[in-house]
Design a protein around this motif. Structure first.
Motif, PDB file in Angstrom:
ATOM      1  N   LEU A 167      28.323  -8.432 -33.557  1.00 13.47           N
ATOM      2  CA  LEU A 167      27.545  -7.217 -33.298  1.00 13.47           C
ATOM      3  C   LEU A 167      28.379  -5.943 -33.446  1.00 13.47           C
ATOM      4  CD1 LEU A 167      25.441  -8.280 -30.181  1.00 13.47           C
ATOM      5  CD2 LEU A 167      24.574  -7.800 -32.485  1.00 13.47           C
ATOM      6  N   ASP A 168      27.787  -4.952 -34.099  1.00 16.93           N
ATOM      7  CA  ASP A 168      28.353  -3.610 -34.190  1.00 16.93           C
ATOM      8  C   ASP A 168      27.553  -2.666 -33.298  1.00 16.93           C
ATOM      9  OD1 ASP A 168      30.175  -4.486 -36.039  1.00 16.93           O
ATOM     10  OD2 ASP A 168      29.181  -3.574 -37.773  1.00 16.93           O
ATOM     11  N   VAL A 169      28.127  -1.509 -33.012  1.00 23.95           N
ATOM     12  CA  VAL A 169      27.436  -0.515 -32.200  1.00 23.95           C
ATOM     13  C   VAL A 169      26.081  -0.165 -32.801  1.00 23.95           C
ATOM     14  CG1 VAL A 169      27.499   1.883 -31.405  1.00 23.95           C
ATOM     15  CG2 VAL A 169      29.548   0.455 -31.203  1.00 23.95           C
ATOM     16  N   ASP A 170      26.033   0.018 -34.129  1.00 19.35           N
ATOM     17  CA  ASP A 170      24.766   0.444 -34.737  1.00 19.35           C
ATOM     18  C   ASP A 170      23.779  -0.700 -34.952  1.00 19.35           C
ATOM     19  OD1 ASP A 170      25.880  -0.831 -36.908  1.00 19.35           O
ATOM     20  OD2 ASP A 170      26.091   0.959 -38.149  1.00 19.35           O
ATOM     21  N   ASP A 171      24.143  -1.912 -34.525  1.00 19.98           N
ATOM     22  CA  ASP A 171      23.165  -2.999 -34.520  1.00 19.98           C
ATOM     23  C   ASP A 171      22.233  -2.882 -33.315  1.00 19.98           C
ATOM     24  OD1 ASP A 171      24.159  -4.197 -36.831  1.00 19.98           O
ATOM     25  OD2 ASP A 171      25.622  -5.393 -35.711  1.00 19.98           O
ATOM     26  N   TYR A 172      22.623  -2.037 -32.370  1.00 20.61           N
ATOM     27  CA  TYR A 172      21.788  -1.815 -31.184  1.00 20.61           C
ATOM     28  C   TYR A 172      20.886  -0.613 -31.422  1.00 20.61           C
ATOM     29  CZ  TYR A 172      20.404  -0.271 -26.535  1.00 20.61           C
ATOM     30  OH  TYR A 172      19.677   0.146 -25.452  1.00 20.61           O
ATOM     31  N   ASP A 173      19.590  -0.826 -31.296  1.00 21.33           N
ATOM     32  CA  ASP A 173      18.595   0.231 -31.467  1.00 21.33           C
ATOM     33  C   ASP A 173      18.133   0.658 -30.081  1.00 21.33           C
ATOM     34  OD1 ASP A 173      16.299   1.770 -31.874  1.00 21.33           O
ATOM     35  OD2 ASP A 173      15.709   0.636 -33.656  1.00 21.33           O
ATOM     36  N   GLU A 174      18.675   1.787 -29.618  1.00 18.51           N
ATOM     37  CA  GLU A 174      18.394   2.244 -28.259  1.00 18.51           C
ATOM     38  C   GLU A 174      16.926   2.584 -28.071  1.00 18.51           C
ATOM     39  OE1 GLU A 174      19.889   5.811 -25.234  1.00 18.51           O
ATOM     40  OE2 GLU A 174      21.102   5.251 -26.975  1.00 18.51           O
ATOM     41  N   ASP A 213      25.710   1.901 -21.143  1.00 19.16           N
ATOM     42  CA  ASP A 213      26.788   2.373 -20.271  1.00 19.16           C
ATOM     43  C   ASP A 213      28.144   1.841 -20.729  1.00 19.16           C
ATOM     44  OD1 ASP A 213      24.964   3.785 -18.831  1.00 19.16           O
ATOM     45  OD2 ASP A 213      24.889   2.406 -17.131  1.00 19.16           O
ATOM     46  N   TRP A 214      28.175   0.601 -21.222  1.00 21.43           N
ATOM     47  CA  TRP A 214      29.412   0.080 -21.806  1.00 21.43           C
ATOM     48  C   TRP A 214      29.826   0.925 -23.010  1.00 21.43           C
ATOM     49  CZ3 TRP A 214      33.732  -2.621 -22.308  1.00 21.43           C
ATOM     50  CH2 TRP A 214      34.169  -3.000 -23.574  1.00 21.43           C
ATOM     51  N   ARG A 215      28.881   1.160 -23.900  1.00 18.22           N
ATOM     52  CA  ARG A 215      29.149   1.933 -25.120  1.00 18.22           C
ATOM     53  C   ARG A 215      29.627   3.349 -24.796  1.00 18.22           C
ATOM     54  NH1 ARG A 215      23.783   3.653 -27.800  1.00 18.22           N
ATOM     55  NH2 ARG A 215      23.924   4.969 -25.921  1.00 18.22           N
ATOM     56  N   ASP A 216      29.004   3.975 -23.832  1.00 15.79           N
ATOM     57  CA  ASP A 216      29.282   5.391 -23.563  1.00 15.79           C
ATOM     58  C   ASP A 216      30.506   5.617 -22.680  1.00 15.79           C
ATOM     59  OD1 ASP A 216      27.022   5.906 -25.040  1.00 15.79           O
ATOM     60  OD2 ASP A 216      25.707   6.204 -23.305  1.00 15.79           O
ATOM     61  N   TYR A 217      30.850   4.641 -21.832  1.00 17.71           N
ATOM     62  CA  TYR A 217      31.897   4.901 -20.846  1.00 17.71           C
ATOM     63  C   TYR A 217      33.093   3.944 -20.902  1.00 17.71           C
ATOM     64  CZ  TYR A 217      28.100   7.686 -18.879  1.00 17.71           C
ATOM     65  OH  TYR A 217      27.078   8.585 -18.717  1.00 17.71           O
ATOM     66  N   ASN A 218      32.906   2.722 -21.307  1.00 16.85           N
ATOM     67  CA  ASN A 218      33.986   1.743 -21.182  1.00 16.85           C
ATOM     68  C   ASN A 218      34.469   1.144 -22.494  1.00 16.85           C
ATOM     69  OD1 ASN A 218      33.994   1.945 -18.362  1.00 16.85           O
ATOM     70  ND2 ASN A 218      32.313   0.472 -18.180  1.00 16.85           N
ATOM     71  N   ARG A 219      33.680   1.216 -23.534  1.00 20.95           N
ATOM     72  CA  ARG A 219      34.063   0.631 -24.821  1.00 20.95           C
ATOM     73  C   ARG A 219      35.252   1.382 -25.413  1.00 20.95           C
ATOM     74  NH1 ARG A 219      33.304   2.249 -29.922  1.00 20.95           N
ATOM     75  NH2 ARG A 219      33.406   0.636 -31.552  1.00 20.95           N
ATOM     76  N   HIS A 220      36.231   0.628 -25.963  1.00 21.93           N
ATOM     77  CA  HIS A 220      37.337   1.253 -26.689  1.00 21.93           C
ATOM     78  C   HIS A 220      36.790   1.832 -27.999  1.00 21.93           C
ATOM     79  CE1 HIS A 220      40.451  -0.371 -24.045  1.00 21.93           C
ATOM     80  NE2 HIS A 220      39.804  -1.519 -24.081  1.00 21.93           N
ATOM     81  N   GLU A 223      37.778   0.970 -34.529  1.00 17.53           N
ATOM     82  CA  GLU A 223      37.138   0.266 -35.629  1.00 17.53           C
ATOM     83  C   GLU A 223      37.870  -1.050 -35.868  1.00 17.53           C
ATOM     84  OE1 GLU A 223      37.310   2.834 -39.008  1.00 17.53           O
ATOM     85  OE2 GLU A 223      35.661   4.127 -38.320  1.00 17.53           O
ATOM     86  N   ASP A 224      37.206  -1.984 -36.538  1.00 18.46           N
ATOM     87  CA  ASP A 224      37.906  -3.205 -36.913  1.00 18.46           C
ATOM     88  C   ASP A 224      38.590  -2.999 -38.260  1.00 18.46           C
ATOM     89  OD1 ASP A 224      35.986  -3.485 -38.904  1.00 18.46           O
ATOM     90  OD2 ASP A 224      34.990  -5.217 -38.009  1.00 18.46           O
ATOM     91  N   GLU A 225      39.203  -4.050 -38.793  1.00 15.90           N
ATOM     92  CA  GLU A 225      39.985  -3.915 -40.025  1.00 15.90           C
ATOM     93  C   GLU A 225      39.124  -3.616 -41.242  1.00 15.90           C
ATOM     94  OE1 GLU A 225      39.522  -8.400 -39.211  1.00 15.90           O
ATOM     95  OE2 GLU A 225      39.783  -6.529 -38.083  1.00 15.90           O
ATOM     96  N   ASN A 226      37.802  -3.745 -41.090  1.00 19.09           N
ATOM     97  CA  ASN A 226      36.891  -3.454 -42.198  1.00 19.09           C
ATOM     98  C   ASN A 226      36.183  -2.109 -42.039  1.00 19.09           C
ATOM     99  OD1 ASN A 226      36.982  -6.047 -43.806  1.00 19.09           O
ATOM    100  ND2 ASN A 226      36.451  -6.874 -41.796  1.00 19.09           N
ATOM    101  N   GLY A 227      36.648  -1.319 -41.086  1.00 16.45           N
ATOM    102  CA  GLY A 227      36.078   0.003 -40.892  1.00 16.45           C
ATOM    103  C   GLY A 227      34.755   0.005 -40.149  1.00 16.45           C
ATOM    104  N   ARG A 228      34.381  -1.135 -39.570  1.00 11.30           N
ATOM    105  CA  ARG A 228      33.153  -1.219 -38.783  1.00 11.30           C
ATOM    106  C   ARG A 228      33.432  -0.907 -37.319  1.00 11.30           C
ATOM    107  NH1 ARG A 228      31.174  -7.099 -40.281  1.00 11.30           N
ATOM    108  NH2 ARG A 228      29.917  -6.737 -38.405  1.00 11.30           N
ATOM    109  N   GLU A 229      32.400  -0.507 -36.585  1.00 11.11           N
ATOM    110  CA  GLU A 229      32.528  -0.192 -35.168  1.00 11.11           C
ATOM    111  C   GLU A 229      31.929  -1.335 -34.342  1.00 11.11           C
ATOM    112  OE1 GLU A 229      30.586   3.612 -34.724  1.00 11.11           O
ATOM    113  OE2 GLU A 229      32.521   4.628 -34.932  1.00 11.11           O
ATOM    114  N   ASN A 236      42.639  -3.089 -29.778  1.00 12.82           N
ATOM    115  CA  ASN A 236      43.070  -3.196 -31.170  1.00 12.82           C
ATOM    116  C   ASN A 236      41.933  -3.346 -32.176  1.00 12.82           C
ATOM    117  OD1 ASN A 236      45.833  -3.204 -30.341  1.00 12.82           O
ATOM    118  ND2 ASN A 236      45.578  -5.344 -29.733  1.00 12.82           N
ATOM    119  N   GLY A 237      40.704  -3.443 -31.713  1.00 17.06           N
ATOM    120  CA  GLY A 237      39.602  -3.599 -32.651  1.00 17.06           C
ATOM    121  C   GLY A 237      38.537  -4.523 -32.099  1.00 17.06           C
ATOM    122  N   ARG A 238      37.932  -5.323 -32.984  1.00 16.86           N
ATOM    123  CA  ARG A 238      36.864  -6.229 -32.570  1.00 16.86           C
ATOM    124  C   ARG A 238      37.420  -7.313 -31.646  1.00 16.86           C
ATOM    125  NH1 ARG A 238      31.931  -6.967 -34.702  1.00 16.86           N
ATOM    126  NH2 ARG A 238      32.530  -5.711 -36.524  1.00 16.86           N
TER     127      ARG A 238
END
Length: 342
Positions: A167-174, A213-220, A223-229, A236-238
């Motif tokens: 899962l990437d951040v933009d896979d979540y549709d708020e 709340d994880w995304r906005d406050y606690n997530r590092h 990006e991963d090695e492929n430039g995805r979030e 260090n990444g994913r």
């Protein structure tokens, strides 16, 4: 073909050739499964029996390996059968490249464990009562922590470990309150069933709140090695699969969320209470056990099997055999509910 006509090859080299031959045919997770199941055979050849050439392998050797692996791994019949079946397929392939006698794989017919119906099903599961107790604890004391988001997603969606890892951040549709599962092997996150595993999964408001709340406050913010979030991150990444699995082992120990240990252990004296020892807990569960529990929970709540099958990306025949852990009393009362008005 006689043994004298075979071409010498070591067990380790044969295994690497086999994995290389299959890597374009199967997903990475399937390939990893082949590696895991075969590594014990290679260890037995090299460290126990001193077998340096596959040409010399015999049916008697296979019987010795079966006995050794059963005792060395303390394996249940279903687990032993899985490892022997993987070895049978490998040995059959070895026969096709003149590494072993062509018919050696036929010896497995007499080696496979005899399974009854209970052997064919794994009993390890996170049940509804345990899941609710864990989530109540996390929502109160660890809201929007990484382990909290992991458990919320695994329990509510029943997705596989690989899908969660992908899962990437933009896979979540708020706005729509859902996640999209996508097969992206070219950037390191394939789904088990490839394109057929792609789907959109609806989420509850509680799960959405933890993700946001994880995304906005606690997530590092990395990006991963492929430039995805990635949605789940380390510094260090994913977040890798093994770390996700370790998080699940950590928080599903009953002592972690304040429940009594069914084995009567005290945390101060338990090796599973120490960092790095969480997997040694005799009663915690894996991500796949949460998936099994989630599927059973949805079925128990009278969600139609077709809906559960589509949501969790599992065929209904596999669902019935391996995931549905409702007891017969529950099933008969649920059927009664449908039939009372007929």
């Amino acid at each position: 073909m006689t043994k004298e006509q075979l071409e010498p090859i070591s067990p380790a080299e044969a295994k690497e050739m086999y994995l290389d031959a299959r890597k374009r045919e199967v997903s990475k997770s399937t390939l990893d499964g082949y590696h895991y199941r075969l590594k014990h055979f290679i260890r037995w050849c090299e460290q126990v029996e001193g077998i340096e050439n596959m040409n010399n392998l015999s049916g008697r050797d296979l019987q010795r390996f079966k006995t050794w692996r059963r005792d060395d791994g303390d394996l249940k019949p279903i687990s032993l059968e899985g490892q022997l079946d993987a070895l049978r397929i490998f040995i059959r392939w070895c026969g096709s490249i003149d590494a072993v006698e062509p018919n050696l794989h036929e010896k497995f017919e007499a080696l496979m464990p005899k399974l009854d119906k209970t052997d064919e099903q794994s009993e390890s599961i996170l049940d509804t009562e345990q899941a609710e107790a864990l989530l109540e604890y996390q929502r109160k004391f660890e809201h929007a922590s990484r382990p909290h988001v992991i458990i919320e997603l695994l329990w509510h969606t029943g997705i596989r470990l690989g899908a969660l890892h992908a899962l990437d951040v933009d896979d979540y549709d708020e706005e729509a309150e859902r996640i999209s599962l996508r097969h992206r092997p070219e950037t390191g996150t394939p789904l088990k069933n490839g394109k057929e595993g792609e789907r959109i999964v609806a989420l509850s408001a509680e799960v959405c709140r933890s993700i946001e709340d994880w995304r906005d406050y606690n997530r590092h913010d990395v990006e991963d090695e492929n430039g995805r979030e990635p949605l789940l991150t380390s510094r260090n990444g994913r977040m890798n699969r093994s770390s996700i699995r370790d998080s699940v082992y950590m928080v599903t120990r009953p002592c972690y969320y304040g429940a009594d240990c069914p084995k009567g252990r005290e945390p101060d004296d338990c090796e599973a209470a120490e960092y790095g020892g969480y997997s040694k807990c005799p009663v915690n569960v894996s991500p796949h056990d949460i998936r099994r529990g989630s599927i059973t929970h949805f079925l128990t709540e009278d969600v139609p099997e077709k809906v559960v099958s589509d949501r969790m990306n599992v065929g209904q025949d596999v669902l019935d055999k391996h995931y549905d852990k409702r007891d017969e009393e529950v099933k008969v009362e649920q059927r009664r509910g449908y039939l009372d008005n007929i």
